[in-house]
Design a protein around this motif. Structure first.
Motif, PDB file in Angstrom:
ATOM      1  N   LEU A  88     -33.370  26.270 -60.310  1.00 48.54           N
ATOM      2  CA  LEU A  88     -33.462  24.974 -59.643  1.00 48.54           C
ATOM      3  C   LEU A  88     -34.707  24.870 -58.758  1.00 48.54           C
ATOM      4  O   LEU A  88     -35.161  23.763 -58.465  1.00 48.54           O
ATOM      5  N   SER A  89     -35.256  25.993 -58.366  1.00 47.30           N
ATOM      6  CA  SER A  89     -36.453  25.968 -57.516  1.00 47.30           C
ATOM      7  C   SER A  89     -37.749  26.143 -58.316  1.00 47.30           C
ATOM      8  O   SER A  89     -38.834  26.126 -57.742  1.00 47.30           O
ATOM      9  N   HIS A  90     -37.639  26.302 -59.655  1.00 46.91           N
ATOM     10  CA  HIS A  90     -38.835  26.497 -60.486  1.00 46.91           C
ATOM     11  C   HIS A  90     -38.812  25.612 -61.739  1.00 46.91           C
ATOM     12  O   HIS A  90     -39.020  26.107 -62.864  1.00 46.91           O
ATOM     13  N   PRO A  91     -38.602  24.300 -61.607  1.00 47.56           N
ATOM     14  CA  PRO A  91     -38.530  23.449 -62.810  1.00 47.56           C
ATOM     15  C   PRO A  91     -39.848  23.358 -63.568  1.00 47.56           C
ATOM     16  O   PRO A  91     -39.854  23.346 -64.803  1.00 47.56           O
ATOM     17  N   LYS A  97     -28.408   8.528 -68.499  1.00 44.89           N
ATOM     18  CA  LYS A  97     -27.930   8.870 -67.163  1.00 44.89           C
ATOM     19  C   LYS A  97     -27.674  10.366 -67.053  1.00 44.89           C
ATOM     20  O   LYS A  97     -27.436  11.045 -68.061  1.00 44.89           O
ATOM     21  N   VAL A  98     -27.709  10.875 -65.845  1.00 39.68           N
ATOM     22  CA  VAL A  98     -27.393  12.281 -65.600  1.00 39.68           C
ATOM     23  C   VAL A  98     -25.969  12.566 -66.059  1.00 39.68           C
ATOM     24  O   VAL A  98     -25.044  11.802 -65.766  1.00 39.68           O
ATOM     25  N   GLY A  99     -25.801  13.626 -66.811  1.00 40.35           N
ATOM     26  CA  GLY A  99     -24.473  13.992 -67.304  1.00 40.35           C
ATOM     27  C   GLY A  99     -24.182  13.490 -68.697  1.00 40.35           C
ATOM     28  O   GLY A  99     -23.210  13.926 -69.324  1.00 40.35           O
ATOM     29  N   GLU A 100     -25.024  12.579 -69.221  1.00 42.67           N
ATOM     30  CA  GLU A 100     -24.841  12.106 -70.595  1.00 42.67           C
ATOM     31  C   GLU A 100     -25.522  13.059 -71.570  1.00 42.67           C
ATOM     32  O   GLU A 100     -26.386  13.848 -71.188  1.00 42.67           O
ATOM     33  N   ALA A 110     -27.711  20.474 -67.651  1.00 43.66           N
ATOM     34  CA  ALA A 110     -26.990  20.609 -66.378  1.00 43.66           C
ATOM     35  C   ALA A 110     -27.337  19.447 -65.444  1.00 43.66           C
ATOM     36  O   ALA A 110     -28.507  19.081 -65.293  1.00 43.66           O
ATOM     37  N   GLU A 111     -26.312  18.854 -64.835  1.00 42.84           N
ATOM     38  CA  GLU A 111     -26.491  17.635 -64.048  1.00 42.84           C
ATOM     39  C   GLU A 111     -27.494  17.790 -62.909  1.00 42.84           C
ATOM     40  O   GLU A 111     -28.261  16.865 -62.617  1.00 42.84           O
ATOM     41  N   ASP A 112     -27.498  18.944 -62.266  1.00 44.33           N
ATOM     42  CA  ASP A 112     -28.411  19.144 -61.140  1.00 44.33           C
ATOM     43  C   ASP A 112     -29.806  19.576 -61.593  1.00 44.33           C
ATOM     44  O   ASP A 112     -30.770  19.518 -60.824  1.00 44.33           O
ATOM     45  N   LEU A 113     -29.938  19.987 -62.867  1.00 46.26           N
ATOM     46  CA  LEU A 113     -31.230  20.403 -63.390  1.00 46.26           C
ATOM     47  C   LEU A 113     -31.957  19.261 -64.105  1.00 46.26           C
ATOM     48  O   LEU A 113     -33.191  19.188 -64.056  1.00 46.26           O
ATOM     49  N   LEU A 170     -34.676  17.225 -62.252  1.00 46.14           N
ATOM     50  CA  LEU A 170     -35.844  18.042 -61.917  1.00 46.14           C
ATOM     51  C   LEU A 170     -36.757  18.210 -63.127  1.00 46.14           C
ATOM     52  O   LEU A 170     -37.986  18.141 -63.013  1.00 46.14           O
ATOM     53  N   LEU A 171     -36.153  18.412 -64.314  1.00 49.12           N
ATOM     54  CA  LEU A 171     -36.945  18.578 -65.528  1.00 49.12           C
ATOM     55  C   LEU A 171     -37.558  17.248 -65.972  1.00 49.12           C
ATOM     56  O   LEU A 171     -38.723  17.195 -66.368  1.00 49.12           O
ATOM     57  N   VAL A 172     -36.770  16.197 -65.917  1.00 50.67           N
ATOM     58  CA  VAL A 172     -37.253  14.874 -66.320  1.00 50.67           C
ATOM     59  C   VAL A 172     -38.420  14.427 -65.446  1.00 50.67           C
ATOM     60  O   VAL A 172     -39.378  13.809 -65.930  1.00 50.67           O
ATOM     61  N   LYS A 173     -38.358  14.754 -64.175  1.00 49.25           N
ATOM     62  CA  LYS A 173     -39.410  14.362 -63.231  1.00 49.25           C
ATOM     63  C   LYS A 173     -40.785  14.901 -63.645  1.00 49.25           C
ATOM     64  O   LYS A 173     -41.813  14.240 -63.445  1.00 49.25           O
ATOM     65  N   HIS A 174     -40.802  16.095 -64.238  1.00 47.78           N
ATOM     66  CA  HIS A 174     -42.075  16.760 -64.552  1.00 47.78           C
ATOM     67  C   HIS A 174     -42.385  16.827 -66.046  1.00 47.78           C
ATOM     68  O   HIS A 174     -43.387  17.440 -66.423  1.00 47.78           O
TER      69      HIS A 174
END
Length: 423
Positions: free
Chosen positions: A48-51, A73-76, A110-113, A116-120
């Protein structure tokens, strides 16, 4: 109740040795003495700290999944992921696979990941090093799909073509960098020589079929004793052979076979490509493991020739099966080190099903079974349609009535169980 799809929850599926090995591949050194809960916590916190670092290691197929995740959406789930090529994200516990739908899986990051991945992800696609890394992956995976076991020398030879250089040093340096920062190449099995192996002898193995690396190596050694070379493939051919979802392995009869499937059988272009892929998969996964092409033949009869509406004679079916034989005889085979049965006549395709009964008779039986299933499904649809009530026939259909409220007709049933059916 909503299912928990957080990274911590998905990672719990990993075994201890998997967790330690995957963490090492990601660049995280874990204390093997820690209990599982602390190992999982360290693994999750690191990911989670290294996406961005993760996006510089994930293979192209996984990157495509993340790009698709931008629009949901997140989780889909992201749909239409080929079930024969397990995403690295699933392997590493970064995503989950749902129940298969026919030939496909749904992948949920993973919902919390995911955010972070989509952002970058756009940054990762445009990164110059990343694009070069993925090009190397395509070559390595393409070689693995046509040769089975691939030496580093073979990969470096094609990297020189990619780099447009004659320098062995530059090609070797690029491969070494990618080997250390690619989860795809880390996850391809390394086959070590049985005795006195050295790092330079490490070979990459395709992720298609052959889970037992020793069995695969032994099979190729036993069946290719007189073959000490490999055919030439262009970078373009190897790129198509890797395929993030649908590899198209070089085949001299590909155009003729595609023409047969589209113009004579009536398949569309996409369906025809899937047929070619599945025939190759059956040939590799079943044929070379058991030296029996029966599964490939049966697939061709059941899923291709049954599409033809006219009644087929034994002679016509046998003629059409010849198209399959010509296509199969021009597939690169692992135990022939990438050469084909057309190069080695002793390996030519021989029908196994025709020894059981005439192929035309077998096909007619299969078509009868397929049509029977279609009739049953159509009958169910008609019964369902007949039970639906139109709004004209149902005076309460246009009224705002809760589904669990008593039906206004006075039957005593809930509206959804009475005049609310089909509304």
């Amino acid at each position: 109740m909503k299912q928990d799809k957080t990274l911590h929850k998905i990672v719990q599926k990993l075994k201890r040795d998997e967790l330690i090995r995957y963490a090492s591949n990601l660049g995280l050194k874990l204390d093997e003495e820690l209990d599982m809960s602390k190992l999982r916590k360290a693994y999750v916190e690191f990911i989670l700290s290294h996406p961005k670092e993760l996006l510089l290691m994930l293979p192209m197929a996984d990157m495509h999944i993340i790009k698709k995740a931008k629009d949901i959406k997140v989780g889909e789930s992201v749909v239409a992921v080929d079930d024969r090529l397990k995403p690295i994200m699933v392997m590493y516990g970064l995503a989950d696979m749902d129940v298969p739908q026919e030939d496909f899986f749904n992948v949920t990051i993973a919902e919390d990941l995911q955010p972070l991945l989509v952002k970058h992800i756009d940054w990762a696609w445009g990164n110059e090093y990343n694009r070069l890394r993925m090009s190397v992956e395509l070559i390595a995976e393409g070689l693995a799909n046509v040769l089975g076991i691939v030496t580093q020398d073979e990969i470096r030879k094609h990297l020189k073509e990619l780099l447009q250089t004659d320098s062995d040093e530059k090609a070797a340096k690029l491969l070494d960098v990618v080997r250390h920062y690619s989860l795809l190449l880390d996850s391809m099995e390394y086959v070590e020589d049985l005795e006195n192996w050295q790092d330079k002898d490490i070979r990459f193995v395709s992720r298609y079929g052959w889970e037992d690396r020793r069995k695969m190596e032994q099979f190729i050694i036993e069946h290719s004793k007189n073959i000490d070379s490999t055919p030439e493939f262009s970078v373009e051919e190897l790129t198509r052979s890797s395929g993030s979802v649908l590899p198209v392995v070089p085949n001299l009869k590909m155009d003729e076979f595609m023409h047969f499937l589209t113009c004579r059988i009536g398949l569309d272009q996409t369906s025809a490509y899937f047929v070619c892929f599945n025939l190759w998969y059956y040939k590799i996964h079943y044929g070379e493991e058991s030296l029996d092409d029966k599964q490939m033949e049966l697939y061709f009869l059941k899923n291709v020739l049954t599409e033809e509406e006219q009644e087929l004679t034994d002679r016509v079916v046998e003629e059409w099966m010849q198209h399959l034989a010509e296509f199969a005889n021009n597939m690169p085979l692992w135990h022939l080190r990438g050469f084909t049965a057309a190069d080695y006549s002793a390996e030519a395709f021989v029908s196994k099903l025709s020894t059981e009964e005439p192929l035309g008779t077998m096909l007619r039986k299969l078509k009868k079974e397929v049509n029977l299933i279609k009739d049953i499904l159509n009958a169910k649809e008609q019964i369902f349609d007949q039970t639906k009530q139109s709004k004209e026939d149902n005076p309460w259909a246009v009224q705002k009535i809760g589904r669990n409220d008593p039906c206004p007709c006075g039957s005593g049933l809930k509206f959804k169980k009475c005049h609310g059916k089909g509304v």
